[in-house]
Design a protein around this motif. Structure first.
Motif, mmCIF file in Angstrom:
data_model
loop_
_atom_site.group_PDB
_atom_site.id
_atom_site.type_symbol
_atom_site.label_atom_id
_atom_site.label_comp_id
_atom_site.label_asym_id
_atom_site.label_seq_id
_atom_site.Cartn_x
_atom_site.Cartn_y
_atom_site.Cartn_z
ATOM 1 N N LEU B 11 0.746 -1.196 0.015
ATOM 2 C CA LEU B 11 0.010 0.103 -0.232
ATOM 3 C C LEU B 11 0.895 1.186 0.035
ATOM 4 N N LYS B 13 0.593 5.593 0.346
ATOM 5 C CA LYS B 13 -0.088 6.730 0.882
ATOM 6 C C LYS B 13 0.655 7.659 1.001
ATOM 7 N N GLN B 17 -2.943 11.049 4.894
ATOM 8 C CA GLN B 17 -3.963 10.221 4.807
ATOM 9 C C GLN B 17 -4.186 9.122 5.833
ATOM 10 N N GLN B 18 -5.513 8.289 5.710
ATOM 11 C CA GLN B 18 -5.765 7.255 6.514
ATOM 12 C C GLN B 18 -5.565 6.024 5.762
ATOM 13 N N VAL B 19 -5.366 4.810 6.715
ATOM 14 C CA VAL B 19 -5.291 3.596 6.229
ATOM 15 C C VAL B 19 -5.840 2.512 6.996
ATOM 16 N N THR B 20 -6.256 1.422 6.215
ATOM 17 C CA THR B 20 -7.036 0.498 6.910
ATOM 18 C C THR B 20 -6.229 -1.015 6.373
ATOM 19 N N ASN B 77 -6.438 0.430 11.854
ATOM 20 C CA ASN B 77 -6.605 1.662 11.222
ATOM 21 C C ASN B 77 -5.811 2.779 11.635
ATOM 22 N N LEU B 111 3.493 -0.910 4.021
ATOM 23 C CA LEU B 111 3.005 0.322 3.972
ATOM 24 C C LEU B 111 4.131 1.231 3.701
#
Lengths: 114, 114
Positions: B11, B13, B17-20, B77, B111
């Motif tokens: 992932l 980003k 930002q936000q990530v799950t 999260n 990430l």
């Protein structure tokens, strides 16, 4: 807070050499001790564990570890390494009883030359 | 039997930002733990969940949160992403989440924060 020290960050051996990786922890109470291994491209997997009883524990692939309470140590050993033992090795400690918060060492990278 | 599965595998980003991240434990395992592994370090404990309740929390800011669902799967999260959040996020499961039970790890989500 507990801490885990792995003194050897990088180890390079030839096949058939003997291996000993050091692991020391700081917590003074009763602990559960683990060694995990991560082979290249694979996920972390359990190598061996100690909870109680015989302080010399045997794991998979010929590995063993000895818990020495007086030294707060749980060193990993193998009498004769193979090229396939090339991997990252992690020592981990958790407290017996209470909430489960495991602490991992920073890992030892082992390279075995054929 | 399927092991611990994590998604996505990678992932990217940007800051803020936000990530799950998602995790499915081994069938029959009721406890899920999350770890952050920065390059060159061992896994660092973030959370443990058992039967949908938080059982343990590591030393991470409130930007990190997690939950466990009735089927024992879990989400991690992270809000307001920082460059320092770039890491491999590991999920691990165990039958009951007790300290003497070894963790079964997934392959992780890589990430990257730009």
């Amino acid at each position: 807070a507990q801490s885990v020290s792995q003194h050897n960050h990088h180890v390079i051996l030839s096949e058939a050499a003997s291996l000993e990786l050091g692991c020391n922890y700081s917590y003074g109470g009763t602990v559960n001790l683990f060694w995990y291994v991560q082979y290249p491209g694979q996920h972390l997997q359990l190598l061996l564990k100690y909870f109680s009883g015989d302080p010399l524990v045997k794991g998979i692939k010929g590995f063993e570890a000895e818990f020495i309470k007086s030294k707060f140590s749980f060193n990993l050993r193998k009498p004769s390494v193979q090229w396939s033992d090339t991997a990252e090795y992690f020592c981990a400690v958790s407290r017996s009883g209470g909430s489960y918060i495991p602490t991992f060492g920073r890992g030892t990278s082992l390279i075995v030359h054929p | 039997d399927a092991g611990v599965t994590q998604s996505p595998t990678h992932l990217i980003k940007t800051r803020g930002q936000q990530v799950t991240l998602r995790c499915s434990p081994i069938s029959g395992h009721k406890s899920v733990s999350w770890y952050q592994q920065v390059l060159g370090q061992g896994p660092q404990f973030i959370f443990q969940y058992y039967e949908k309740e938080e059982r343990g929390r590591g030393n991470f800011p409130d930007r990190f949160s997690a939950r466990q669902f009735p089927n024992y799967s879990s989400e991690l999260n992270v809000n307001a992403l920082l460059l320092g959040d770039s890491a491999l996020y590991l999920c691990a499961s165990s039958p009951m989440g007790q300290g003497n039970q070894p963790q079964h790890f997934g392959d992780g989500t890589r990430l990257s924060i730009l």
